[in-house]
Design a protein around this motif. Structure first.
Motif, mmCIF file in Angstrom:
data_model
loop_
_atom_site.group_PDB
_atom_site.id
_atom_site.type_symbol
_atom_site.label_atom_id
_atom_site.label_comp_id
_atom_site.label_asym_id
_atom_site.label_seq_id
_atom_site.Cartn_x
_atom_site.Cartn_y
_atom_site.Cartn_z
ATOM 1 N N PHE A 1 -35.280 17.031 19.897
ATOM 2 C CA PHE A 1 -35.936 16.916 21.179
ATOM 3 C C PHE A 1 -34.900 16.722 22.263
ATOM 4 C CE2 PHE A 1 -35.501 12.664 19.580
ATOM 5 C CZ PHE A 1 -35.176 11.899 20.677
ATOM 6 N N CYS A 2 -35.311 16.977 23.478
ATOM 7 C CA CYS A 2 -34.389 16.878 24.607
ATOM 8 C C CYS A 2 -34.750 15.692 25.473
ATOM 9 C CB CYS A 2 -34.443 18.154 25.466
ATOM 10 S SG CYS A 2 -33.817 19.587 24.587
ATOM 11 N N VAL A 3 -33.740 15.042 25.983
ATOM 12 C CA VAL A 3 -33.926 14.002 26.982
ATOM 13 C C VAL A 3 -33.652 14.638 28.333
ATOM 14 C CG1 VAL A 3 -33.079 11.811 27.862
ATOM 15 C CG2 VAL A 3 -33.288 12.168 25.407
ATOM 16 N N ARG B 1 -27.740 22.727 33.125
ATOM 17 C CA ARG B 1 -28.283 22.073 34.331
ATOM 18 C C ARG B 1 -27.954 20.581 34.383
ATOM 19 N NH1 ARG B 1 -34.525 23.473 34.577
ATOM 20 N NH2 ARG B 1 -34.352 22.970 32.350
ATOM 21 N N GLY B 2 -27.257 20.072 33.360
ATOM 22 C CA GLY B 2 -26.873 18.673 33.367
ATOM 23 C C GLY B 2 -27.792 17.751 32.617
ATOM 24 N N LYS B 3 -28.722 18.298 31.828
ATOM 25 C CA LYS B 3 -29.641 17.476 31.043
ATOM 26 C C LYS B 3 -29.157 17.410 29.599
ATOM 27 C CE LYS B 3 -33.585 18.813 33.931
ATOM 28 N NZ LYS B 3 -34.947 19.415 33.946
ATOM 29 N N LEU B 4 -29.111 16.216 29.058
ATOM 30 C CA LEU B 4 -28.478 16.014 27.766
ATOM 31 C C LEU B 4 -29.494 15.901 26.632
ATOM 32 C CD1 LEU B 4 -25.731 13.455 28.776
ATOM 33 C CD2 LEU B 4 -25.696 15.948 28.875
ATOM 34 N N PRO B 5 -29.322 16.698 25.570
ATOM 35 C CA PRO B 5 -30.228 16.592 24.431
ATOM 36 C C PRO B 5 -29.865 15.443 23.503
ATOM 37 C CG PRO B 5 -28.641 18.328 24.048
ATOM 38 C CD PRO B 5 -28.363 17.794 25.432
ATOM 39 N N VAL B 6 -30.822 15.036 22.706
ATOM 40 C CA VAL B 6 -30.617 14.100 21.605
ATOM 41 C C VAL B 6 -31.066 14.832 20.342
ATOM 42 C CG1 VAL B 6 -31.322 11.904 20.574
ATOM 43 C CG2 VAL B 6 -30.980 12.068 23.053
ATOM 44 N N ILE C 1 -22.155 19.804 22.843
ATOM 45 C CA ILE C 1 -21.162 19.712 23.913
ATOM 46 C C ILE C 1 -19.830 19.252 23.321
ATOM 47 C CG2 ILE C 1 -20.582 18.750 26.165
ATOM 48 C CD1 ILE C 1 -23.556 18.198 26.586
ATOM 49 N N GLU C 2 -18.884 20.179 23.246
ATOM 50 C CA GLU C 2 -17.548 19.856 22.756
ATOM 51 C C GLU C 2 -16.824 18.963 23.775
ATOM 52 O OE1 GLU C 2 -15.805 21.282 20.023
ATOM 53 O OE2 GLU C 2 -16.966 23.059 19.471
ATOM 54 N N GLY C 3 -16.178 17.922 23.271
ATOM 55 C CA GLY C 3 -15.421 17.034 24.138
ATOM 56 C C GLY C 3 -16.236 15.935 24.783
ATOM 57 N N ALA C 4 -17.523 15.859 24.473
ATOM 58 C CA ALA C 4 -18.380 14.847 25.084
ATOM 59 C C ALA C 4 -18.329 13.541 24.301
ATOM 60 C CB ALA C 4 -19.825 15.334 25.159
ATOM 61 N N PRO C 5 -18.369 12.404 24.978
ATOM 62 C CA PRO C 5 -18.503 11.131 24.273
ATOM 63 C C PRO C 5 -19.888 11.055 23.635
ATOM 64 C CG PRO C 5 -18.694 10.781 26.620
ATOM 65 C CD PRO C 5 -18.305 12.214 26.434
ATOM 66 N N ALA C 6 -19.931 10.646 22.392
ATOM 67 C CA ALA C 6 -21.197 10.688 21.665
ATOM 68 C C ALA C 6 -21.281 9.523 20.692
ATOM 69 C CB ALA C 6 -21.331 12.018 20.914
ATOM 70 N N ALA D 1 -30.541 10.809 10.588
ATOM 71 C CA ALA D 1 -29.387 10.695 11.478
ATOM 72 C C ALA D 1 -29.764 11.065 12.906
ATOM 73 C CB ALA D 1 -28.254 11.597 10.991
ATOM 74 N N THR D 2 -29.084 10.413 13.849
ATOM 75 C CA THR D 2 -29.268 10.696 15.265
ATOM 76 C C THR D 2 -27.910 10.899 15.899
ATOM 77 O OG1 THR D 2 -31.276 9.328 15.369
ATOM 78 C CG2 THR D 2 -30.202 9.869 17.455
ATOM 79 N N LEU D 3 -27.791 11.959 16.659
ATOM 80 C CA LEU D 3 -26.577 12.216 17.443
ATOM 81 C C LEU D 3 -26.990 12.276 18.897
ATOM 82 C CD1 LEU D 3 -23.520 12.998 17.509
ATOM 83 C CD2 LEU D 3 -24.276 15.396 17.413
ATOM 84 N N ARG D 4 -26.364 11.443 19.732
ATOM 85 C CA ARG D 4 -26.704 11.411 21.149
ATOM 86 C C ARG D 4 -25.430 11.296 21.961
ATOM 87 N NH1 ARG D 4 -30.747 8.319 22.354
ATOM 88 N NH2 ARG D 4 -31.350 7.705 20.238
ATOM 89 N N TYR D 5 -25.516 11.769 23.215
ATOM 90 C CA TYR D 5 -24.381 11.668 24.131
ATOM 91 C C TYR D 5 -24.447 10.334 24.848
ATOM 92 C CZ TYR D 5 -24.231 16.611 23.075
ATOM 93 O OH TYR D 5 -24.169 17.803 22.406
#
Length: 325
Positions: free
Chosen positions: A9-11, A176-181, A304-309, A318-322
């Motif tokens: 899902f997307c945040v 557009r600057g919206k970050l998925p989870v 997103i490569e290079g993003a803090p996560a 498992a959950t991966l989030r920025y």
């Protein structure tokens, strides 16, 4: 595993990113309606119909697609000569009006361009670049120079589903600057834990091909590594993971995300690529997520490569989030 079961899902909140690395990571500016998206082919030649279909999608999103002069040029299997592909790459990154770049396809050839670019080139021209597979080489160069990029599907799948599928929507949101989870179900090989780091990765073969060069994306502080591959047998995957072990990469990563290893047939020693990875990584006390939807598969989610996560692995999945700034 059904794609819907992955519970992706997307945040919708647009959150700025900060890097957990030796240098601050630059997040390219989000796209605005009317912005230009350049389409280039740094490696193999794509199909004309895939490029046209993707252009229609970008127009439907409110952007102006512009094709590189050599995006469909054929030179053997390549999309033009090295000079032609390099010219298109430099045109896309150096043209002020271009705000994002989407690759036509992967294949092979991206590394041929990198050696002809000066040090710090991508840091001087930070823009979103989207692609995967052979494009992992460019992601590595951008990450090493402190610029985020997007590991994602390219023009073929974007056009095939007319930009309305979940993955295309996620890619559009990131632009557009919206970050998925991302949430994935439990896997028997998962290793529990929770860590923060810098998300990097891509095609395992390309990662190892770029090792010990100035484009080595594993040479980043506190990496959370994701890996995938295609058309590699289990022996080759075993060698690839052992290369990471012998190089000390597995000692340095904070966590591991294991994607799809497509067309990796079983052999007398292992049933699956996951078994290969698990046989080596199980000795490391780090969180590991298997079955993540990334790779040469339909469910290749944009990352997103290079993003803090933050990677969190529990008995439930498992959950991966920025991470916010």
């Amino acid at each position: 595993m059904n794609f819907k079961q992955l519970l992706l899902f997307c945040v919708s909140a647009a959150t700025s990113l900060s890097a957990i690395a030796s240098q601050p990571m630059v997040k390219p500016a989000p796209l605005q309606p009317g912005d230009t998206i350049a389409i280039i082919s740094p490696a193999s030649c794509p199909k004309a119909e895939d490029i046209e279909a993707a252009c229609e999608v970008f127009r439907s999103w409110g952007y102006v697609p512009v094709k590189g002069p050599n995006v469909l040029t054929e030179f053997g299997t390549f999309a033009g000569t090295i000079e032609q592909r390099l010219s298109d790459l430099k045109w896309a990154f150096e043209t002020p009006g271009v705000k994002a770049i989407v690759c036509g396809r992967g294949g092979y050839g991206s590394v041929q361009l990198l050696c002809l670019l000066p040090d710090g080139y991508f840091a001087e021209h930070p823009k979103w670049l989207a692609g995967y597979s052979d494009i992992t080489a460019i992601h590595g160069a951008m990450s090493r120079q402190g610029v985020m990029s997007i590991h994602s599907h390219m023009c073929g799948p974007i056009g095939k589903f007319q930009g309305t599928d979940t993955l295309s929507v996620m890619l559009h949101d990131i632009l557009r600057g919206k970050l998925p989870v991302y949430k994935v179900p439990a896997h028997p090989h998962n290793q529990e834990g929770c860590v923060k780091g810098t998300l990097i990765g891509g095609n395992l073969t390309v990662i190892n091909d770029m090792a010990a060069t100035r484009y080595d994306l594993c040479d980043i502080e506190n990496p959370i590594l994701f890996i995938e591959d295609v058309n590699e047998n289990l022996e080759a995957i075993n060698r690839g993971i052992y290369r990471l072990k012998c190089a000390g990469v597995l000692d340095r990563i904070r966590g591991l995300v294991v994607g799809s290893f497509t067309h990796a047939d079983p052999n007398p020693d292992f049933e699956t690529a996951d078994d290969v990875v698990h046989s080596i990584i199980k000795e490391y006390n780090i969180p590991v997520c298997y079955g993540f939807p990334v790779g040469h598969i339909d469910e290749n989610v944009p990352l997103i490569e290079g993003a803090p996560a933050m990677l969190s692995v529990t008995p439930d999945g498992a959950t991966l989030r920025y991470l916010p700034q």
